[in-house]
Design a protein around this motif. Structure first.
Motif, mmCIF file in Angstrom:
data_model
loop_
_atom_site.group_PDB
_atom_site.id
_atom_site.type_symbol
_atom_site.label_atom_id
_atom_site.label_comp_id
_atom_site.label_asym_id
_atom_site.label_seq_id
_atom_site.Cartn_x
_atom_site.Cartn_y
_atom_site.Cartn_z
ATOM 1 N N TYR A 125 0.912 -1.305 -0.061
ATOM 2 C CA TYR A 125 0.102 -0.024 -0.151
ATOM 3 C C TYR A 125 0.768 1.221 -0.170
ATOM 4 C CZ TYR A 125 -3.031 3.780 1.694
ATOM 5 O OH TYR A 125 -3.709 4.780 1.934
ATOM 6 N N THR A 207 -8.568 -11.243 -4.459
ATOM 7 C CA THR A 207 -9.667 -9.916 -4.353
ATOM 8 C C THR A 207 -9.512 -9.139 -3.112
ATOM 9 O OG1 THR A 207 -11.261 -11.277 -5.633
ATOM 10 C CG2 THR A 207 -12.196 -9.510 -4.315
ATOM 11 N N ASP A 208 -9.343 -9.860 -1.883
ATOM 12 C CA ASP A 208 -9.335 -9.014 -0.567
ATOM 13 C C ASP A 208 -7.974 -8.232 -0.376
ATOM 14 O OD1 ASP A 208 -11.620 -10.320 0.770
ATOM 15 O OD2 ASP A 208 -10.635 -12.209 0.161
ATOM 16 N N ASP A 210 -6.445 -6.922 -3.080
ATOM 17 C CA ASP A 210 -6.676 -5.909 -4.142
ATOM 18 C C ASP A 210 -7.318 -4.812 -3.125
ATOM 19 O OD1 ASP A 210 -5.087 -6.930 -5.882
ATOM 20 O OD2 ASP A 210 -6.713 -7.691 -7.064
ATOM 21 N N SER A 211 -8.488 -5.181 -2.620
ATOM 22 C CA SER A 211 -9.328 -4.211 -1.872
ATOM 23 C C SER A 211 -8.478 -3.252 -0.662
ATOM 24 C CB SER A 211 -10.554 -4.913 -1.266
ATOM 25 O OG SER A 211 -10.128 -5.734 -0.129
ATOM 26 N N ALA A 212 -7.720 -4.119 -0.093
ATOM 27 C CA ALA A 212 -6.816 -3.714 1.023
ATOM 28 C C ALA A 212 -5.769 -2.558 0.383
ATOM 29 C CB ALA A 212 -6.034 -4.850 1.680
ATOM 30 N N MET A 214 -6.159 -0.568 -2.069
ATOM 31 C CA MET A 214 -6.930 0.382 -2.612
ATOM 32 C C MET A 214 -7.360 1.112 -1.417
ATOM 33 S SD MET A 214 -8.299 -0.792 -6.218
ATOM 34 C CE MET A 214 -9.223 -2.108 -5.635
ATOM 35 N N ASN A 215 -7.490 0.642 -0.236
ATOM 36 C CA ASN A 215 -8.443 1.277 0.763
ATOM 37 C C ASN A 215 -7.308 2.148 1.447
ATOM 38 O OD1 ASN A 215 -9.855 1.803 3.085
ATOM 39 N ND2 ASN A 215 -10.641 -0.315 2.975
ATOM 40 N N GLY A 220 -9.752 -0.398 7.475
ATOM 41 C CA GLY A 220 -10.148 -1.266 6.373
ATOM 42 C C GLY A 220 -9.032 -2.273 6.161
ATOM 43 N N ARG A 221 -7.704 -2.119 6.010
ATOM 44 C CA ARG A 221 -6.736 -2.802 5.648
ATOM 45 C C ARG A 221 -6.611 -3.832 6.941
ATOM 46 N NH1 ARG A 221 -4.650 2.259 4.327
ATOM 47 N NH2 ARG A 221 -2.816 2.209 5.883
ATOM 48 N N VAL A 224 -8.758 -6.971 6.461
ATOM 49 C CA VAL A 224 -8.305 -8.125 5.714
ATOM 50 C C VAL A 224 -7.154 -8.710 6.305
ATOM 51 C CG1 VAL A 224 -7.064 -8.468 3.594
ATOM 52 C CG2 VAL A 224 -8.624 -6.523 3.551
#
Length: 257
Positions: A125, A207-208, A210-212, A214-215, A220-221, A224
């Protein structure tokens, strides 16, 4: 506020660089730096290390990370429980808390591993953020460091070879593959098929992850991180015992030294 930087020279020290959010420490005597040919190239590696640690100072939520550890000590998830999408997830979560509550040393190891998993996510990140935010001198140094890091990153085949020599646990291999994906968006497969269980474990979490990545919320991270611990519990439970033994061995060696 000012961020202080300490450059030091300890060739025998395995540490490379670290920050506590107030001070950035960089070991310029580490082989990662000294084995690079050319003074200018070594400078770029040190600059890249600084940029990476500055990324943590700017973008890692240290308070949330400490709160996450404190919540684990009180047998709670922070900022919230992971989404349990399957019956296996539910069984794993129950086994996770049973393990944590069984022994204070178990809790200590879980906190340690949670930090390791979080650092994998954070590294991906913060480097993405720094490359976008500082494309000049800092970005160039970080790109130089990243290129070297990816070159040195082992393939899945090499990771498995170390497992067979008992130098590495399978969960450590999974975490290394996860780091490769989080930082570079690539996995160095080597000779291993995509059906390999380590690769499939990371694929199941992409998927998870990737979401972390971008979060922008540290909380939020951390959600995950919680999910990864639950999903990987079948590997993690045994690895935690290995970590306990390693710590005990290191303490014994230090006590007799």
């Amino acid at each position: 506020r000012r961020v202080h930087v300490n450059l030091y020279w300890k060739p025998k020290d395995k540490s490379v660089a670290a920050t506590d959010n107030m001070l950035i420490r960089i070991n310029t005597g580490n082989p990662l730096v000294t084995k690079v040919k050319g003074r200018e190239n070594r400078y770029q590696i040190v600059c890249g290390l600084f940029t990476h640690e500055l990324g943590h100072v700017l973008h890692t939520d240290f308070l949330a990370a400490q709160t996450h550890s404190n919540y684990l000590a009180s047998y709670r998830w922070y900022p919230g429980p992971p989404a349990l999408k399957t019956s296996a997830d539910a069984r794993n979560e129950k086994a996770f808390w049973t393990y944590v509550k069984a022994d204070p040393k178990n809790l200590e190891m879980v906190q340690f591993i949670a930090h390791q998993i979080s650092n994998v996510i954070e590294d991906g990140y913060i480097e993405n953020r720094m490359l976008a935010q500082f494309p000049g001198t800092l970005g160039y140094g970080l790109e130089t460091l990243r290129k070297l890091h990816f070159q040195q990153m082992p393939t899945v085949t090499q990771l498995i070879e170390k497992e067979e020599g008992e130098e590495r646990h399978i969960f450590e291999s999974i975490l290394q593959i996860m780091l490769s994906y989080a930082k570079f968006g690539e996995i160095k497969y080597g000779d291993e098929p995509l059906s390999d269980e380590r690769i499939q474990t990371v694929f199941g979490l992409i998927t998870d992850i990737d979401s972390a990545l971008m979060n922008r919320s540290g909380k939020g991270r951390l959600n995950v991180v919680n999910l990864i611990m639950v999903r990987c519990w079948n590997y993690l439970e045994d690895f935690l015992e290995v970590c306990k033994q390693r710590h005990e061995d290191a303490a014994a060696a230090g006590g007799t030294g």
